[in-house]
Enzyme design. Structure first.
Site, PDB file in Angstrom:
ATOM      1  N   LYS B  97       0.879  -1.165   0.000  1.00  0.00           N
ATOM      2  CA  LYS B  97       0.000   0.000   0.000  1.00  0.00           C
ATOM      3  C   LYS B  97       0.919   1.218   0.000  1.00  0.00           C
ATOM      4  O   LYS B  97       1.579   1.512   1.000  1.00  0.00           O
ATOM      5  CB  LYS B  97      -0.911   0.009   1.232  1.00  0.00           C
ATOM      6  CG  LYS B  97      -1.850   1.199   1.226  1.00  0.00           C
ATOM      7  CD  LYS B  97      -2.615   1.355   2.519  1.00  0.00           C
ATOM      8  CE  LYS B  97      -3.281   2.723   2.523  1.00  0.00           C
ATOM      9  NZ  LYS B  97      -3.667   3.140   3.875  1.00  0.00           N
ATOM     10  N   GLY B 158      -7.644   9.455   9.349  1.00  0.00           N
ATOM     11  CA  GLY B 158      -7.947   9.580  10.775  1.00  0.00           C
ATOM     12  C   GLY B 158      -8.934  10.672  11.127  1.00  0.00           C
ATOM     13  O   GLY B 158      -9.235  10.878  12.302  1.00  0.00           O
ATOM     14  N   ALA B 184      -9.331   5.933   3.952  1.00  0.00           N
ATOM     15  CA  ALA B 184      -9.198   7.153   4.744  1.00  0.00           C
ATOM     16  C   ALA B 184     -10.477   7.983   4.805  1.00  0.00           C
ATOM     17  O   ALA B 184     -11.142   8.189   3.788  1.00  0.00           O
ATOM     18  CB  ALA B 184      -8.067   8.052   4.219  1.00  0.00           C
ATOM     19  N   GLY B 185     -10.792   8.425   5.998  1.00  0.00           N
ATOM     20  CA  GLY B 185     -11.928   9.313   6.201  1.00  0.00           C
ATOM     21  C   GLY B 185     -13.142   8.633   6.794  1.00  0.00           C
ATOM     22  O   GLY B 185     -14.027   9.301   7.325  1.00  0.00           O
ATOM     23  N   ALA B 206      -9.541   1.912   9.266  1.00  0.00           N
ATOM     24  CA  ALA B 206      -8.415   1.803  10.206  1.00  0.00           C
ATOM     25  C   ALA B 206      -8.823   2.474  11.521  1.00  0.00           C
ATOM     26  O   ALA B 206      -9.368   1.827  12.411  1.00  0.00           O
ATOM     27  CB  ALA B 206      -7.155   2.416   9.613  1.00  0.00           C
ATOM     28  N   SER B 207      -8.609   3.796  11.590  1.00  0.00           N
ATOM     29  CA  SER B 207      -8.935   4.513  12.825  1.00  0.00           C
ATOM     30  C   SER B 207     -10.390   4.304  13.240  1.00  0.00           C
ATOM     31  O   SER B 207     -10.686   4.209  14.439  1.00  0.00           O
ATOM     32  CB  SER B 207      -8.681   6.011  12.646  1.00  0.00           C
ATOM     33  OG  SER B 207      -7.380   6.251  12.203  1.00  0.00           O
TER      34      SER B 207
END
Lengths: 67, 258
Positions: B97, B158, B184-185, B206-207
């Site tokens: 990635k 994040g 992301a987001g 992820a986050s």
């Protein structure tokens, strides 16, 4: 002086990558490890014989949690 | 019903990719991976910490997932390429990635460095999944270089801001034929569902999972949201209208005395 992961170490020029791993308490065939010397990858197959040059900067890396 | 995702010839049954960063413990990470159903999880490459407790590699091996090493923190093509080469050595995978960051506050990608790194890595035999903006033109450039998929952002890493520009994402989806993985987001499950409804092939969380109050429950929610969004995208939503359209027929309605 050999730098190991950014810090001064007691390693010497001529020590091998396998010596580095042993000093860090890592097995010579440790999984999930990669080694760079002076910004070049040292392939696993060369760890036993690869001798550190003077003033080498050694990076021993592994998996960390990350996105 | 078979609805598998294929990236670079590899078949994945789950359309959810999971980041491993930010989990409070390796135990919670392992539980969350299982709850998410994800088969592809990202890892970072960092200096060995002799005081580290437990082995991330062992935990991930126990879940049977495929590793997707990232180049997080790299700001130049040179650093990203070297990091990818080290990750290939460490994890015995050609997949990467690719992240090349251009700004510390927003962590937005540096497009010229990203293209340069992608080209070099593809030449070196890597399967490259680049973290990119939601720019359809940049995505097509990455595809044309030979990237196996593209990973556009919905909002900064994040931030949990969701998909800020669904129109761009839909245009990007039309612009490329390789798999699109929304990266992301994502803040919560509905963001993941929206990404899939907009035509994305997969979502990376992820986050949103790791930093949720209950990461395992959120991992499960993401799994269901991705599946629901995928189904809805295939089902074809009704058009939006300004005025009501009765869903109950008027025919046969009794006439009452006034």
């Amino acid at each position: 002086m050999i730098f190991l992961n950014g810090a001064e170490s007691e390693l010497h020029a001529g020590d091998t990558v396998a010596d580095v791993l042993a000093r860090m308490g890592l097995a010579p065939d440790a999984k999930g490890i990669a080694v760079a010397v002076d910004d070049g990858v040292v392939p696993r197959g060369e760890w036993r014989d690869f001798a550190l040059p003077e003033d080498a900067r050694v990076e021993v890396l592994t998996a960390m949690q990350g996105g | 019903m078979s609805d598998e995702l294929v990236i670079a010839g590899r078949t994945l049954r789950s359309r959810l990719l999971l980041g491993t960063g930010g989990f409070p413990s390796l135990e919670l990470l392992e539980e969350a991976i299982r709850a998410s159903g994800s088969e592809l999880v990202t890892v970072a490459l960092r200096r060995v910490d002799p005081s580290a407790r437990g082995s991330l590699v062992d935990v991930l091996a126990a879940t049977g997932v495929q590793l997707l090493p990232n180049t997080a923190g790299c700001h130049t093509a040179r650093d990203a390429v070297l990091t990818a080469e080290l990750a290939r050595e460490a994890f015995q995978t050609d997949w990467v990635k690719l992240e090349v960051i251009g700004d510390e506050d927003t962590l937005l990608p540096d497009a010229p460095e990203l293209l340069l790194a992608a080209e070099q890595l593809i030449d070196a035999g890597f399967v490259v999944l680049p973290y990119t903006t939601d720019d359809p033109v940049l995505a097509r450039r990455l595809q044309d270089l030979g990237c196996a998929a593209v990973m556009p952002l919905g909002a900064p890493i994040g931030s949990g801001m969701g998909i800020r520009n669904p129109y761009n994402l839909a245009l990007l989806r039309e612009a490329v034929s390789v798999p699109v993985v929304l990266d992301a987001g994502i803040g919560t499950a509905s963001d993941a569902a929206l990404a899939m409804e907009l035509g994305c092939d997969a979502v990376m969380a992820a986050s949103a999972v790791a930093r949720a109050q209950d990461p395992v429950r959120m991992a499960h929610a993401m799994r269901l949201a991705v599946a629901a969004g995928r189904l809805a995208a295939g089902a074809g939503r009704i058009p939006r209208r300004t005025y009501a359209t009765a869903s109950t027929p008027d025919e046969g309605r009794p006439q009452f005395a006034s």
